[in-house]
Design a protein around this motif. Structure first.
Motif, PDB file in Angstrom:
ATOM      1  N   CYS A  44      -1.872   0.038  -8.502  1.00 51.92           N
ATOM      2  CA  CYS A  44      -1.815   1.380  -9.080  1.00 51.92           C
ATOM      3  C   CYS A  44      -1.010   2.300  -8.164  1.00 51.92           C
ATOM      4  CB  CYS A  44      -3.220   1.939  -9.306  1.00 51.92           C
ATOM      5  SG  CYS A  44      -4.211   2.115  -7.799  1.00 51.92           S
ATOM      6  N   GLU A  45      -0.824   3.541  -8.614  1.00 53.48           N
ATOM      7  CA  GLU A  45      -0.092   4.513  -7.799  1.00 53.48           C
ATOM      8  C   GLU A  45      -0.994   5.577  -7.199  1.00 53.48           C
ATOM      9  OE1 GLU A  45       3.014   6.115 -10.246  1.00 53.48           O
ATOM     10  OE2 GLU A  45       1.622   6.956 -11.690  1.00 53.48           O
ATOM     11  N   GLN A  46      -2.290   5.527  -7.521  1.00 53.51           N
ATOM     12  CA  GLN A  46      -3.238   6.461  -6.906  1.00 53.51           C
ATOM     13  C   GLN A  46      -4.628   5.825  -6.914  1.00 53.51           C
ATOM     14  OE1 GLN A  46      -3.061  10.417  -8.413  1.00 53.51           O
ATOM     15  NE2 GLN A  46      -4.651  11.155  -7.061  1.00 53.51           N
ATOM     16  N   ILE A  47      -5.256   5.833  -5.753  1.00 53.48           N
ATOM     17  CA  ILE A  47      -6.580   5.218  -5.602  1.00 53.48           C
ATOM     18  C   ILE A  47      -7.642   6.228  -6.022  1.00 53.48           C
ATOM     19  CG2 ILE A  47      -7.406   5.740  -3.272  1.00 53.48           C
ATOM     20  CD1 ILE A  47      -6.828   2.231  -4.357  1.00 53.48           C
ATOM     21  N   ASP A  48      -8.728   5.745  -6.594  1.00 58.28           N
ATOM     22  CA  ASP A  48      -9.849   6.596  -6.984  1.00 58.28           C
ATOM     23  C   ASP A  48     -11.076   6.073  -6.252  1.00 58.28           C
ATOM     24  OD1 ASP A  48     -11.598   8.336  -8.204  1.00 58.28           O
ATOM     25  OD2 ASP A  48     -11.608   7.277 -10.121  1.00 58.28           O
ATOM     26  N   GLY A  49     -11.499   6.775  -5.228  1.00 58.42           N
ATOM     27  CA  GLY A  49     -12.579   6.256  -4.380  1.00 58.42           C
ATOM     28  C   GLY A  49     -12.030   5.143  -3.506  1.00 58.42           C
ATOM     29  N   GLU A  50     -12.481   3.936  -3.752  1.00 61.35           N
ATOM     30  CA  GLU A  50     -11.999   2.785  -2.979  1.00 61.35           C
ATOM     31  C   GLU A  50     -11.282   1.764  -3.842  1.00 61.35           C
ATOM     32  OE1 GLU A  50     -15.119   1.084  -0.662  1.00 61.35           O
ATOM     33  OE2 GLU A  50     -15.649   2.980   0.264  1.00 61.35           O
ATOM     34  N   GLN A  51     -11.070   2.070  -5.126  1.00 59.02           N
ATOM     35  CA  GLN A  51     -10.476   1.109  -6.049  1.00 59.02           C
ATOM     36  C   GLN A  51      -9.379   1.751  -6.884  1.00 59.02           C
ATOM     37  OE1 GLN A  51     -11.591  -2.262  -6.978  1.00 59.02           O
ATOM     38  NE2 GLN A  51     -12.621  -2.221  -5.005  1.00 59.02           N
ATOM     39  N   CYS A  52      -8.464   0.931  -7.382  1.00 58.68           N
ATOM     40  CA  CYS A  52      -7.523   1.389  -8.395  1.00 58.68           C
ATOM     41  C   CYS A  52      -8.325   1.593  -9.681  1.00 58.68           C
ATOM     42  CB  CYS A  52      -6.443   0.345  -8.646  1.00 58.68           C
ATOM     43  SG  CYS A  52      -5.210   0.197  -7.337  1.00 58.68           S
ATOM     44  N   PRO A  53      -8.188   2.747 -10.336  1.00 57.98           N
ATOM     45  CA  PRO A  53      -8.969   2.982 -11.552  1.00 57.98           C
ATOM     46  C   PRO A  53      -8.568   2.064 -12.706  1.00 57.98           C
ATOM     47  CG  PRO A  53      -7.464   4.803 -11.125  1.00 57.98           C
ATOM     48  CD  PRO A  53      -7.378   3.878  -9.951  1.00 57.98           C
ATOM     49  N   SER A  54      -7.304   1.641 -12.721  1.00 58.69           N
ATOM     50  CA  SER A  54      -6.823   0.704 -13.733  1.00 58.69           C
ATOM     51  C   SER A  54      -5.654  -0.072 -13.147  1.00 58.69           C
ATOM     52  CB  SER A  54      -6.402   1.439 -15.011  1.00 58.69           C
ATOM     53  OG  SER A  54      -5.319   2.297 -14.732  1.00 58.69           O
ATOM     54  N   ASP A  55      -5.309  -1.165 -13.792  1.00 64.94           N
ATOM     55  CA  ASP A  55      -4.196  -1.988 -13.334  1.00 64.94           C
ATOM     56  C   ASP A  55      -2.918  -1.500 -14.004  1.00 64.94           C
ATOM     57  OD1 ASP A  55      -2.915  -4.069 -11.982  1.00 64.94           O
ATOM     58  OD2 ASP A  55      -3.204  -5.464 -13.650  1.00 64.94           O
ATOM     59  N   MET A  56      -1.896  -1.212 -13.204  1.00 70.34           N
ATOM     60  CA  MET A  56      -0.632  -0.712 -13.734  1.00 70.34           C
ATOM     61  C   MET A  56       0.441  -1.786 -13.562  1.00 70.34           C
ATOM     62  SD  MET A  56      -0.736   3.173 -12.202  1.00 70.34           S
ATOM     63  CE  MET A  56       0.679   3.714 -13.146  1.00 70.34           C
ATOM     64  N   SER A  57       1.029  -2.203 -14.664  1.00 64.90           N
ATOM     65  CA  SER A  57       2.101  -3.186 -14.574  1.00 64.90           C
ATOM     66  C   SER A  57       3.441  -2.516 -14.282  1.00 64.90           C
ATOM     67  CB  SER A  57       2.181  -4.006 -15.855  1.00 64.90           C
ATOM     68  OG  SER A  57       2.438  -3.164 -16.964  1.00 64.90           O
ATOM     69  N   THR A  58       3.523  -1.193 -14.531  1.00 62.03           N
ATOM     70  CA  THR A  58       4.735  -0.425 -14.249  1.00 62.03           C
ATOM     71  C   THR A  58       4.356   0.834 -13.490  1.00 62.03           C
ATOM     72  OG1 THR A  58       5.755  -1.212 -16.292  1.00 62.03           O
ATOM     73  CG2 THR A  58       6.739   0.722 -15.267  1.00 62.03           C
ATOM     74  N   ILE A  59       5.124   1.105 -12.427  1.00 60.65           N
ATOM     75  CA  ILE A  59       4.892   2.289 -11.592  1.00 60.65           C
ATOM     76  C   ILE A  59       6.196   3.081 -11.536  1.00 60.65           C
ATOM     77  CG2 ILE A  59       4.334   3.089  -9.260  1.00 60.65           C
ATOM     78  CD1 ILE A  59       2.523   0.656  -8.977  1.00 60.65           C
ATOM     79  N   GLY A  60       6.092   4.404 -11.535  1.00 55.97           N
ATOM     80  CA  GLY A  60       7.269   5.265 -11.513  1.00 55.97           C
ATOM     81  C   GLY A  60       7.984   5.230 -10.168  1.00 55.97           C
ATOM     82  N   LYS A  61       9.311   5.365 -10.211  1.00 55.60           N
ATOM     83  CA  LYS A  61      10.123   5.302  -8.986  1.00 55.60           C
ATOM     84  C   LYS A  61       9.857   6.466  -8.038  1.00 55.60           C
ATOM     85  CE  LYS A  61      14.066   7.580 -11.043  1.00 55.60           C
ATOM     86  NZ  LYS A  61      15.472   7.543 -11.336  1.00 55.60           N
ATOM     87  N   GLU A  62       9.280   7.577  -8.529  1.00 51.25           N
ATOM     88  CA  GLU A  62       8.963   8.723  -7.677  1.00 51.25           C
ATOM     89  C   GLU A  62       7.577   8.638  -7.049  1.00 51.25           C
ATOM     90  OE1 GLU A  62      10.052   9.547 -10.948  1.00 51.25           O
ATOM     91  OE2 GLU A  62      12.135   9.926 -10.410  1.00 51.25           O
ATOM     92  N   SER A  63       6.794   7.655  -7.393  1.00 55.49           N
ATOM     93  CA  SER A  63       5.445   7.528  -6.845  1.00 55.49           C
ATOM     94  C   SER A  63       5.511   7.465  -5.320  1.00 55.49           C
ATOM     95  CB  SER A  63       4.786   6.262  -7.387  1.00 55.49           C
ATOM     96  OG  SER A  63       3.516   6.094  -6.814  1.00 55.49           O
ATOM     97  N   PRO A  64       4.691   8.252  -4.609  1.00 55.57           N
ATOM     98  CA  PRO A  64       4.755   8.232  -3.148  1.00 55.57           C
ATOM     99  C   PRO A  64       4.215   6.939  -2.523  1.00 55.57           C
ATOM    100  CG  PRO A  64       3.077   9.771  -3.900  1.00 55.57           C
ATOM    101  CD  PRO A  64       3.771   9.261  -5.115  1.00 55.57           C
ATOM    102  N   SER A  65       3.348   6.218  -3.252  1.00 58.62           N
ATOM    103  CA  SER A  65       2.725   5.014  -2.690  1.00 58.62           C
ATOM    104  C   SER A  65       2.397   4.017  -3.784  1.00 58.62           C
ATOM    105  CB  SER A  65       1.411   5.357  -1.983  1.00 58.62           C
ATOM    106  OG  SER A  65       1.604   6.309  -0.978  1.00 58.62           O
ATOM    107  N   PHE A  66       2.331   2.764  -3.376  1.00 62.85           N
ATOM    108  CA  PHE A  66       1.748   1.710  -4.200  1.00 62.85           C
ATOM    109  C   PHE A  66       0.409   1.367  -3.574  1.00 62.85           C
ATOM    110  CE2 PHE A  66       6.281  -0.208  -4.575  1.00 62.85           C
ATOM    111  CZ  PHE A  66       6.642   0.703  -5.556  1.00 62.85           C
ATOM    112  N   TYR A  67      -0.575   1.046  -4.392  1.00 62.92           N
ATOM    113  CA  TYR A  67      -1.887   0.624  -3.894  1.00 62.92           C
ATOM    114  C   TYR A  67      -2.267  -0.702  -4.532  1.00 62.92           C
ATOM    115  CZ  TYR A  67      -2.596   5.396  -2.213  1.00 62.92           C
ATOM    116  OH  TYR A  67      -2.477   6.598  -1.567  1.00 62.92           O
ATOM    117  N   VAL A  68      -3.038  -1.471  -3.824  1.00 62.10           N
ATOM    118  CA  VAL A  68      -3.677  -2.654  -4.380  1.00 62.10           C
ATOM    119  C   VAL A  68      -5.148  -2.586  -3.985  1.00 62.10           C
ATOM    120  CG1 VAL A  68      -3.200  -4.187  -2.409  1.00 62.10           C
ATOM    121  CG2 VAL A  68      -3.571  -5.168  -4.676  1.00 62.10           C
ATOM    122  N   SER A  69      -6.008  -2.972  -4.916  1.00 65.21           N
ATOM    123  CA  SER A  69      -7.431  -3.069  -4.607  1.00 65.21           C
ATOM    124  C   SER A  69      -7.945  -4.373  -5.200  1.00 65.21           C
ATOM    125  CB  SER A  69      -8.210  -1.870  -5.147  1.00 65.21           C
ATOM    126  OG  SER A  69      -8.217  -1.859  -6.551  1.00 65.21           O
TER     127      SER A  69
END
Length: 143
Positions: free
Chosen positions: A37-62
């Motif tokens: 995901c592109e933003q963590i919620d608590g300690e987890q990604c709220p949903s799985d994103m198969s596409t992330i925007g090029k302006e996103s400041p970070s990538f996350y994995v949980s």
């Protein structure tokens, strides 16, 4: 009393197998619910994103860590696979995490170092550092 004679080759094979068994690092630990995901919620990604925007400041994995004893090591590799900067896969970053007592999930992030992410195909690879664990490949795209 009957003597049993064991050939040297059999003894050597048994000794070699014992040494291999002692040297193996096996675990019952496994990873599930792997999300990018592109933003963590608590300690987890709220949903799985198969596409992330090029302006996103970070990538996350949980991910959830199942049946992992304290001290289990997990290696996380972020990779660019192909896209606007070429079709040659490139390693971006790598981190190793160690589970703590009572932990049952993990998260890691990759911060953008340029103005935008290059468009293309990426993946994050999670591997429990044991001899019996298969890596989990989680692909995603940047658009």
């Amino acid at each position: 009393m009957k003597k049993v004679i064991i050939p040297v080759a059999v003894l050597s094979t048994m000794a070699a197998l014992l040494l291999v068994a002692i040297g193996c690092n096996v675990s019952t630990a496994s990873l599930s619910n792997v999300r990018v995901c592109e933003q963590i919620d608590g300690e987890q990604c709220p949903s799985d994103m198969s596409t992330i925007g090029k302006e996103s400041p970070s990538f996350y994995v949980s991910a959830d860590i199942d049946s992992a004893p304290t001290g289990t090591k997990i290696k996380i590799d972020w990779r660019y696979l192909s896209g606007e900067i070429g079709n040659e896969p490139q390693d971006i970053d790598s981190v190793s995490l160690t589970t703590e007592e009572g932990s049952n999930n993990l998260q890691s992030s990759l911060q953008r170092s340029a103005e935008i992410w290059p468009r293309g195909e990426y993946e994050v690879v999670l591997k429990i550092e044991t001899d019996n664990a298969e890596p989990v490949h989680k692909p995603f795209s940047v658009k």
